[in-house]
Design a protein around this motif. Sequence first.
Motif, PDB file in Angstrom:
ATOM      1  N   ALA A  31       0.759  -1.206   0.092  1.00 22.64           N
ATOM      2  CA  ALA A  31      -0.027   0.077   0.084  1.00 22.64           C
ATOM      3  C   ALA A  31       0.774   1.191   0.074  1.00 22.64           C
ATOM      4  N   ALA A  32       1.889   1.216   0.728  1.00 29.49           N
ATOM      5  CA  ALA A  32       2.936   2.471   0.801  1.00 29.49           C
ATOM      6  C   ALA A  32       3.397   2.562  -0.543  1.00 29.49           C
ATOM      7  N   ALA A  33       3.851   1.484  -1.222  1.00 30.71           N
ATOM      8  CA  ALA A  33       4.434   1.705  -2.655  1.00 30.71           C
ATOM      9  C   ALA A  33       3.600   2.236  -3.711  1.00 30.71           C
ATOM     10  N   GLN A  34       2.256   1.642  -3.536  1.00 27.54           N
ATOM     11  CA  GLN A  34       0.931   2.249  -4.359  1.00 27.54           C
ATOM     12  C   GLN A  34       0.991   3.864  -4.170  1.00 27.54           C
ATOM     13  N   ARG A  35       0.814   4.213  -2.951  1.00 30.15           N
ATOM     14  CA  ARG A  35       0.572   5.580  -2.505  1.00 30.15           C
ATOM     15  C   ARG A  35       1.847   6.271  -2.911  1.00 30.15           C
ATOM     16  N   MET A  36       3.014   5.968  -2.876  1.00 27.95           N
ATOM     17  CA  MET A  36       4.421   6.608  -3.362  1.00 27.95           C
ATOM     18  C   MET A  36       4.088   7.024  -4.706  1.00 27.95           C
ATOM     19  N   VAL A  37       3.717   6.048  -5.567  1.00 28.14           N
ATOM     20  CA  VAL A  37       3.638   6.206  -7.165  1.00 28.14           C
ATOM     21  C   VAL A  37       2.657   7.144  -7.549  1.00 28.14           C
ATOM     22  N   LEU A  38       1.305   7.213  -6.528  1.00 34.89           N
ATOM     23  CA  LEU A  38       0.079   8.081  -6.783  1.00 34.89           C
ATOM     24  C   LEU A  38       0.618   9.547  -6.678  1.00 34.89           C
ATOM     25  N   SER A  39       1.484   9.486  -5.528  1.00 33.94           N
ATOM     26  CA  SER A  39       1.885  10.911  -5.000  1.00 33.94           C
ATOM     27  C   SER A  39       2.576  11.438  -6.189  1.00 33.94           C
ATOM     28  N   ASP A  40       3.488  10.754  -6.716  1.00 32.32           N
ATOM     29  CA  ASP A  40       4.253  11.121  -7.810  1.00 32.32           C
ATOM     30  C   ASP A  40       3.296  12.031  -9.123  1.00 32.32           C
ATOM     31  N   LEU A  41       2.388  11.002  -9.216  1.00 33.58           N
ATOM     32  CA  LEU A  41       1.236  11.612 -10.364  1.00 33.58           C
ATOM     33  C   LEU A  41       0.540  12.946  -9.805  1.00 33.58           C
ATOM     34  N   LYS A  42       0.188  13.127  -8.910  1.00 35.65           N
ATOM     35  CA  LYS A  42      -0.818  14.083  -8.262  1.00 35.65           C
ATOM     36  C   LYS A  42      -0.089  15.617  -8.755  1.00 35.65           C
TER      37      LYS A  42
ATOM     38  N   VAL B  57       1.325   6.370 -15.185  1.00 40.92           N
ATOM     39  CA  VAL B  57       0.075   6.057 -14.910  1.00 40.92           C
ATOM     40  C   VAL B  57      -0.158   4.633 -15.069  1.00 40.92           C
ATOM     41  N   LEU B  58       0.633   4.163 -16.125  1.00 40.22           N
ATOM     42  CA  LEU B  58       0.389   2.545 -16.297  1.00 40.22           C
ATOM     43  C   LEU B  58       0.900   1.823 -15.119  1.00 40.22           C
ATOM     44  N   ALA B  59       2.196   2.371 -14.622  1.00 39.31           N
ATOM     45  CA  ALA B  59       2.952   1.569 -13.522  1.00 39.31           C
ATOM     46  C   ALA B  59       1.829   1.639 -12.412  1.00 39.31           C
ATOM     47  N   TYR B  60       1.370   2.823 -11.838  1.00 40.25           N
ATOM     48  CA  TYR B  60       0.603   3.138 -10.785  1.00 40.25           C
ATOM     49  C   TYR B  60      -0.613   2.083 -10.952  1.00 40.25           C
ATOM     50  N   CYS B  61      -1.239   1.867 -12.234  1.00 40.89           N
ATOM     51  CA  CYS B  61      -2.495   1.039 -12.309  1.00 40.89           C
ATOM     52  C   CYS B  61      -2.224  -0.507 -12.293  1.00 40.89           C
ATOM     53  N   LYS B  62      -0.923  -0.890 -12.735  1.00 37.02           N
ATOM     54  CA  LYS B  62      -0.445  -2.141 -12.570  1.00 37.02           C
ATOM     55  C   LYS B  62      -0.044  -2.583 -11.091  1.00 37.02           C
ATOM     56  N   THR B  63       0.689  -1.792 -10.351  1.00 41.02           N
ATOM     57  CA  THR B  63       0.579  -1.730  -8.994  1.00 41.02           C
ATOM     58  C   THR B  63      -0.151  -2.106  -8.104  1.00 41.02           C
ATOM     59  N   ALA B  64      -1.371  -1.231  -8.348  1.00 40.41           N
ATOM     60  CA  ALA B  64      -2.677  -1.185  -7.611  1.00 40.41           C
ATOM     61  C   ALA B  64      -3.622  -2.441  -8.060  1.00 40.41           C
ATOM     62  N   MET B  65      -3.527  -3.111  -9.098  1.00 45.90           N
ATOM     63  CA  MET B  65      -4.590  -3.674  -9.428  1.00 45.90           C
ATOM     64  C   MET B  65      -3.979  -5.089 -10.465  1.00 45.90           C
ATOM     65  N   ALA B  66      -2.824  -5.226 -10.595  1.00 49.97           N
ATOM     66  CA  ALA B  66      -2.537  -6.295 -11.542  1.00 49.97           C
ATOM     67  C   ALA B  66      -3.016  -7.813 -10.775  1.00 49.97           C
ATOM     68  N   PHE B  67      -2.754  -7.772  -9.674  1.00 56.23           N
ATOM     69  CA  PHE B  67      -2.692  -9.230  -8.880  1.00 56.23           C
ATOM     70  C   PHE B  67      -3.818  -9.265  -8.152  1.00 56.23           C
TER      71      PHE B  67
ATOM     72  N   GLY C 296      -3.794  -6.769 -17.017  1.00 55.88           N
ATOM     73  CA  GLY C 296      -3.494  -8.133 -16.537  1.00 55.88           C
ATOM     74  C   GLY C 296      -2.181  -8.156 -15.893  1.00 55.88           C
ATOM     75  N   LYS C 297      -2.117  -9.474 -15.466  1.00 58.27           N
ATOM     76  CA  LYS C 297      -0.665  -9.638 -14.761  1.00 58.27           C
ATOM     77  C   LYS C 297       0.431  -9.258 -15.749  1.00 58.27           C
TER      78      LYS C 297
ATOM     79  N   LEU D  88     -10.775   5.260 -17.126  1.00 61.87           N
ATOM     80  CA  LEU D  88     -11.501   4.158 -16.511  1.00 61.87           C
ATOM     81  C   LEU D  88     -10.380   3.197 -16.450  1.00 61.87           C
ATOM     82  N   VAL D  89     -10.199   2.465 -15.391  1.00 61.47           N
ATOM     83  CA  VAL D  89      -9.421   1.252 -15.497  1.00 61.47           C
ATOM     84  C   VAL D  89     -10.059   0.095 -14.594  1.00 61.47           C
ATOM     85  N   HIS D  90     -10.040  -1.068 -15.383  1.00 63.95           N
ATOM     86  CA  HIS D  90     -10.292  -2.231 -14.468  1.00 63.95           C
ATOM     87  C   HIS D  90      -9.324  -3.254 -14.885  1.00 63.95           C
ATOM     88  N   ASN D  91      -9.169  -4.347 -13.905  1.00 65.53           N
ATOM     89  CA  ASN D  91      -8.292  -5.279 -13.962  1.00 65.53           C
ATOM     90  C   ASN D  91      -9.169  -6.764 -14.415  1.00 65.53           C
TER      91      ASN D  91
END
Length: 251
Positions: free
Chosen positions: A114-125, A136-146, A238-239, A198-201
Amino acid sequence: MDDNHDDARGFLAEQPAMPLGKAKAVEEKPHYLGHRDRLRERFVSAGHSALPDYELLELLLFRLIPRSDTKPIAKALLARFGTLAEVLGAPVNLLQEVKGIGPAVALDLKIIAAAAQRMVLSDLKGREVLSSWTQVLAYCKTAMAFEEREQFRILFLDKKNAIIADEVQQTGTVDHTPVYPREVIRRALELSATAIILVHNHPSGDPTPSRADIDMTKEIVESGKRLGIAVHDHIIIGKKGHASMKGLLLI
C-alpha cells in the motif's frame, strides 16, 4: 610427589566449565546473523539494483521475522507467486499458505504494498497525466494487476488533466464487475472533473477487452459527452500486460 607428576595431574584434571548460559549462547548463535549484516552492507554500498528480487525481499523480511533465516522464506514466496511485485500484490490468505508467513507478516507485506502504491500516486498528483502515461500505467499495474477479483477504478482529472481523485467504484467477481454509467458521471460532476480515465483489471491475466467492456465504455463516453466530461481511455490491466481501448481504436 615430583613437579612433573603435579603438572601431568593438572593437565588431566577437569577444566573449569564455561557458564551454561554463555556456552548455550555461543552454540546457538544463528548462522544467518552475519548474512543479514552483509546483505545490508551491500544494499547501502551498491543500492537496490545490485540485489536480485529474493534478496530485496529478504531485507523486508528481516524486520518482519527477526528470529528466523528469511532466505528460504523469500525464495518460497517468489516460487509461489513469481515476482516481487506479485508477492506484494498477493492476497493475505494466499501469502499465509507459504511456510513461515503468518497473519501478522502477511498483513505487514500488504502495508508495504500500500505504501508503494501511495508513493507512485503521490508522484502523479498535480502532474498532467497524459504526458506521464508510463507512470499512470505503472501505478495502475501496481494497484490492480494481482487482485483476485475485478475492480473498476476511475482516475478523475481537472481541466489541466491532473488527478483530482483516484477511486475504486466497484469490486466484483473473478470475471465481472457491475458498472453503472450514470454513477460514473454523477461522481465526476461531484468532483468537478472535466475528464476521466477508466481502469479495470482482469484476474485471468488476459487484458483483452470483452464485448461487455466495450459496450459499457461506449455508454460512459456518450453520457460524458452530453455533460462535457471526456473519457481519455479505458485501460484493462492483466498480470502480464495491459490493453488500451483508445490504442485499440475502440473509443
